[in-house]
Design an enzyme around this catalytic site. Structure first.
Site, PDB file in Angstrom:
ATOM      1  N   GLY A 238       0.750  -1.245   0.000  1.00 16.31           N
ATOM      2  CA  GLY A 238       0.000   0.000   0.000  1.00 16.31           C
ATOM      3  C   GLY A 238       0.776   1.288   0.000  1.00 16.31           C
ATOM      4  O   GLY A 238       0.174   2.351  -0.188  1.00 16.31           O
ATOM      5  N   PRO A 273       4.310  -5.254  -0.682  1.00 15.25           N
ATOM      6  CA  PRO A 273       4.292  -4.075  -1.547  1.00 15.25           C
ATOM      7  C   PRO A 273       4.145  -4.459  -3.018  1.00 15.25           C
ATOM      8  O   PRO A 273       4.698  -5.475  -3.458  1.00 15.25           O
ATOM      9  CB  PRO A 273       5.657  -3.427  -1.306  1.00 15.25           C
ATOM     10  CG  PRO A 273       6.547  -4.560  -0.904  1.00 15.25           C
ATOM     11  CD  PRO A 273       5.667  -5.526  -0.140  1.00 15.25           C
ATOM     12  N   GLY A 274       3.383  -3.688  -3.756  1.00 14.74           N
ATOM     13  CA  GLY A 274       3.252  -3.877  -5.194  1.00 14.74           C
ATOM     14  C   GLY A 274       3.698  -2.600  -5.892  1.00 14.74           C
ATOM     15  O   GLY A 274       4.832  -2.470  -6.359  1.00 14.74           O
ATOM     16  N   ARG A 275       2.777  -1.634  -5.889  1.00 13.94           N
ATOM     17  CA  ARG A 275       3.016  -0.363  -6.566  1.00 13.94           C
ATOM     18  C   ARG A 275       4.361   0.276  -6.209  1.00 13.94           C
ATOM     19  O   ARG A 275       5.069   0.784  -7.077  1.00 13.94           O
ATOM     20  CB  ARG A 275       1.897   0.602  -6.158  1.00 13.94           C
ATOM     21  CG  ARG A 275       1.834   1.890  -6.941  1.00 13.94           C
ATOM     22  CD  ARG A 275       0.819   2.840  -6.289  1.00 13.94           C
ATOM     23  NE  ARG A 275      -0.441   2.221  -5.968  1.00 13.94           N
ATOM     24  CZ  ARG A 275      -1.535   2.296  -6.731  1.00 13.94           C
ATOM     25  NH1 ARG A 275      -1.519   2.988  -7.851  1.00 13.94           N
ATOM     26  NH2 ARG A 275      -2.645   1.692  -6.368  1.00 13.94           N
ATOM     27  N   ARG A 310      -5.956   3.066 -15.773  1.00 16.36           N
ATOM     28  CA  ARG A 310      -6.110   3.824 -14.521  1.00 16.36           C
ATOM     29  C   ARG A 310      -6.846   5.154 -14.682  1.00 16.36           C
ATOM     30  O   ARG A 310      -7.709   5.471 -13.864  1.00 16.36           O
ATOM     31  CB  ARG A 310      -4.752   4.052 -13.839  1.00 16.36           C
ATOM     32  CG  ARG A 310      -4.110   2.762 -13.321  1.00 16.36           C
ATOM     33  CD  ARG A 310      -2.859   3.025 -12.471  1.00 16.36           C
ATOM     34  NE  ARG A 310      -3.188   3.563 -11.171  1.00 16.36           N
ATOM     35  CZ  ARG A 310      -3.071   4.829 -10.823  1.00 16.36           C
ATOM     36  NH1 ARG A 310      -2.578   5.723 -11.669  1.00 16.36           N
ATOM     37  NH2 ARG A 310      -3.432   5.216  -9.630  1.00 16.36           N
ATOM     38  N   TYR A 314     -10.102   4.952 -12.419  1.00 18.91           N
ATOM     39  CA  TYR A 314     -10.037   5.641 -11.122  1.00 18.91           C
ATOM     40  C   TYR A 314     -10.009   7.154 -11.282  1.00 18.91           C
ATOM     41  O   TYR A 314      -9.753   7.855 -10.313  1.00 18.91           O
ATOM     42  CB  TYR A 314      -8.745   5.283 -10.381  1.00 18.91           C
ATOM     43  CG  TYR A 314      -8.456   3.822 -10.200  1.00 18.91           C
ATOM     44  CD1 TYR A 314      -9.306   3.007  -9.457  1.00 18.91           C
ATOM     45  CD2 TYR A 314      -7.299   3.259 -10.728  1.00 18.91           C
ATOM     46  CE1 TYR A 314      -9.008   1.672  -9.263  1.00 18.91           C
ATOM     47  CE2 TYR A 314      -6.992   1.931 -10.531  1.00 18.91           C
ATOM     48  CZ  TYR A 314      -7.852   1.140  -9.795  1.00 18.91           C
ATOM     49  OH  TYR A 314      -7.543  -0.179  -9.605  1.00 18.91           O
ATOM     50  N   CYS A 340     -13.523   3.781 -28.903  1.00 18.78           N
ATOM     51  CA  CYS A 340     -14.825   4.431 -29.031  1.00 18.78           C
ATOM     52  C   CYS A 340     -15.530   4.526 -27.685  1.00 18.78           C
ATOM     53  O   CYS A 340     -16.541   3.859 -27.449  1.00 18.78           O
ATOM     54  CB  CYS A 340     -15.674   3.676 -30.043  1.00 18.78           C
ATOM     55  SG  CYS A 340     -14.825   3.563 -31.615  1.00 18.78           S
ATOM     56  N   GLU A 341     -14.961   5.297 -26.799  1.00 19.19           N
ATOM     57  CA  GLU A 341     -15.513   5.570 -25.472  1.00 19.19           C
ATOM     58  C   GLU A 341     -15.038   6.956 -25.070  1.00 19.19           C
ATOM     59  O   GLU A 341     -13.854   7.269 -25.224  1.00 19.19           O
ATOM     60  CB  GLU A 341     -14.960   4.584 -24.416  1.00 19.19           C
ATOM     61  CG  GLU A 341     -15.281   3.140 -24.612  1.00 19.19           C
ATOM     62  CD  GLU A 341     -16.710   2.769 -24.238  1.00 19.19           C
ATOM     63  OE1 GLU A 341     -17.392   3.573 -23.567  1.00 19.19           O
ATOM     64  OE2 GLU A 341     -17.132   1.676 -24.636  1.00 19.19           O
ATOM     65  N   TYR A 368      -0.049  -1.546 -12.189  1.00 20.50           N
ATOM     66  CA  TYR A 368      -1.445  -1.444 -12.618  1.00 20.50           C
ATOM     67  C   TYR A 368      -1.541  -0.795 -14.009  1.00 20.50           C
ATOM     68  O   TYR A 368      -2.434  -0.010 -14.286  1.00 20.50           O
ATOM     69  CB  TYR A 368      -2.282  -0.701 -11.550  1.00 20.50           C
ATOM     70  CG  TYR A 368      -2.107  -1.329 -10.183  1.00 20.50           C
ATOM     71  CD1 TYR A 368      -2.655  -2.579  -9.925  1.00 20.50           C
ATOM     72  CD2 TYR A 368      -1.335  -0.719  -9.201  1.00 20.50           C
ATOM     73  CE1 TYR A 368      -2.455  -3.200  -8.690  1.00 20.50           C
ATOM     74  CE2 TYR A 368      -1.130  -1.331  -7.968  1.00 20.50           C
ATOM     75  CZ  TYR A 368      -1.695  -2.566  -7.722  1.00 20.50           C
ATOM     76  OH  TYR A 368      -1.486  -3.191  -6.505  1.00 20.50           O
TER      77      TYR A 368
HETATM   78  C1  LIG Z   1      -3.238  -5.031  -4.033  1.00 20.62           C
HETATM   79  C2  LIG Z   1      -2.728  -5.685  -2.823  1.00 20.62           C
HETATM   80  C3  LIG Z   1      -1.427  -5.435  -2.379  1.00 20.62           C
HETATM   81  C4  LIG Z   1      -0.491  -4.482  -3.065  1.00 20.62           C
HETATM   82  O1  LIG Z   1      -0.925  -3.178  -2.963  1.00 20.62           O
HETATM   83  P1  LIG Z   1       0.028  -1.968  -3.433  1.00 20.62           P
HETATM   84  O2  LIG Z   1      -0.762  -0.778  -3.096  1.00 20.62           O
HETATM   85  O3  LIG Z   1       0.271  -2.132  -4.871  1.00 20.62           O
HETATM   86  O4  LIG Z   1       1.278  -2.065  -2.617  1.00 20.62           O
HETATM   87  C5  LIG Z   1      -0.989  -6.106  -1.255  1.00 20.62           C
HETATM   88  N1  LIG Z   1      -1.789  -6.973  -0.600  1.00 20.62           N
HETATM   89  C6  LIG Z   1      -3.054  -7.233  -0.990  1.00 20.62           C
HETATM   90  C7  LIG Z   1      -3.872  -8.193  -0.219  1.00 20.62           C
HETATM   91  C8  LIG Z   1      -3.562  -6.591  -2.114  1.00 20.62           C
HETATM   92  O5  LIG Z   1      -4.822  -6.847  -2.497  1.00 20.62           O
END
Ligand SMILES: *Cc1c(COP(=O)(O)O)cnc(C)c1O
Length: 414
Positions: A238, A273-275, A310, A314, A340-341, A368
């Site tokens: 997150g 962590p992802g993003r 995105r 969002y 076409c949107e 994402y």
């Molecule tokens: C999406 C998600 C993440 C990663 O979130 P980021 O905001 O990209 O770091 C981690 N854990 C769970 C359970 C998620 O659904």
């Protein structure tokens, strides 16, 4: 900075973007290996004082070569489907470092994950616990589980990416979790191993995470006192990145803030962590096809919401810049795709100097981005390139037209 402008031309590491666009075509996702690796190492070093494991959230960017890079660094993975598990294994990831999140795990996915030997199922409901127990008993195994508690804290992020409030579909109400832990501990197919939470994405403040952690730790302590000791604690992902002018906390700030709460605990610390690991490491390159002046000035580009969802999904703001010098006067353009949107707008009222053919870069699209690409309007999905110094590796080919009907069948009868 690995994505930089040594002169008027934008470069990723030592590769100028116009040369990449020339060689691989547009629209094109470009990632910096150095940026991904240094983001992962920054996280890892921030938590060096704790017994910890990073479980990269595959859904942010699941391209095999990126998973491979992270697996080589020793990363674990957070998956949300059997498909993501298959990708992790294909890329050489270690199943013993995989946690499985998500509210809708099917029986087949549970069987697949048990067979692979994952680290933990992050359970999101009482019904899911029963199902995992039944599948594990049937296959003569004990499934390692963590309950995803919903700590009811406001992550103060966009409502679409906030997940830690009572009204969200995610996790188990923290009040109800204690009873469910006791029940889980009594089930023959379940080994209770951990607790997790994930309160939202693109967090720009640490307080919500601190709140979530302290509420979870109170429960960890009660469970321990009742004879249910936990082996790991997973704080989710997150952390935000910079899209515009945000100043998201660094992993070091996160570790410093959470450190005092965690000191002296025996639980292994997991994080997802992802993003924050891949977001700022990626660019989407796109070329202007047409300029269409009028009531609003449109620049129609060759990337669309099918390549980068995105902004449409969002209403997200992504920085858009020219990647090369342009001999034109800046005007306020709406940057739109060919789909076409009306939602197919990548950016509104951007001051840019453009001509037909100008190369643009959409920043912070490593997370994402490609993962949400579709073939809507029968648009083949774009190519992806990983830059490593002065080398550019094609890690995903642009889809050929045949990919548009792969697996489809014409009727054989008249
Ligand atoms: C999406 C998600 C993440 C990663 O979130 P980021 O905001 O990209 O770091 C981690 N854990 C769970 C359970 C998620 O659904």
């Amino acid at each position: 900075m690995v994505i930089h402008r040594p002169d008027a031309t934008l470069a990723v590491e030592d590769c100028p973007t116009p040369a990449l666009a020339e060689r691989f075509g547009t629209p094109l996702y470009v990632y910096s290996r150095a940026a991904i690796e240094s983001a992962w190492r920054a996280y890892d070093q921030a938590f060096a004082g704790f017994d910890h494991q990073i479980c990269y959230a595959v859904k942010a960017n699941g391209s095999l070569a990126i998973l491979q890079l992270l697996a080589r660094l020793g990363s674990g993975f957070d998956i949300v489907s059997g498909g993501e598990l298959a990708r992790v294994l294909r890329a050489g990831g270690d199943p013993a470092r995989v946690v499985f999140s998500g509210v809708g795990k099917t029986e087949a996915e549970i069987e697949q994950a048990l067979a692979a030997g994952i680290l933990a199922f992050n359970i999101e409901s009482a019904a899911e616990l029963e199902r995992i127990n039944a599948v594990a008993v049937r296959s003569g195994q004990r499934a390692p589980v963590s309950l995803r508690v919903n700590p009811d804290v406001d992550a103060r992020t966009h409502p679409y990416i906030s997940t830690g409030l009572k009204e969200n579909k995610f996790g188990i109400d923290i009040q109800a979790a204690e009873g469910l832990y006791h029940h889980a501990a009594s089930l023959p197919g379940i080994a209770v191993t951990g607790m997790d939470f994930h309160i939202g994405s693109q967090l720009t403040e640490l307080e919500p995470l601190v709140d979530a952690l302290s509420r979870s730790l109170a429960l960890v302590d009660r469970l321990e006192a009742d004879g249910i000791p936990l082996a790991h604690l997973d704080i989710g992902g997150g952390l935000g990145i910079r899209y515009e002018d945000e100043t998201p906390p660094t992993p070091a700030a996160l570790a410093e803030r959470l450190g005092p709460l965690l000191a002296g605990r025996r639980q292994k610390l997991l994080m997802e962590p992802g993003r924050a690991l891949v977001g700022e490491a990626g660019l989407l390159l796109t070329r202007v096809e047409y300029l269409k002046p009028g009531h609003r000035d449109f620049a129609i580009v060759d990337a669309a919401m099918t390549d980068l969802l995105r902004p449409a999904l969002y209403n997200a703001w992504q920085r858009i810049e020219t990647a090369e010098p342009v001999d034109a006067d800046p005007r306020l353009y709406d940057i739109v795709g060919p789909v076409c949107e009306s939602a197919d707008t990548l950016g509104s009222e951007r001051s840019l100097a453009l001509r037909p053919g100008t190369l643009l870069a959409i920043h912070a699209t490593g997370a994402y981005g490609f993962v949400m690409a579709s073939q809507y309007n029968a648009r083949p999905r774009p190519a992806e390139v990983l830059v490593d110094g002065d080398q550019a590796h094609l890690i995903r080919e642009r889809e050929p037209l045949e990919a548009l009907w792969q697996g489809e069948h014409l009727l054989e009868s008249p």
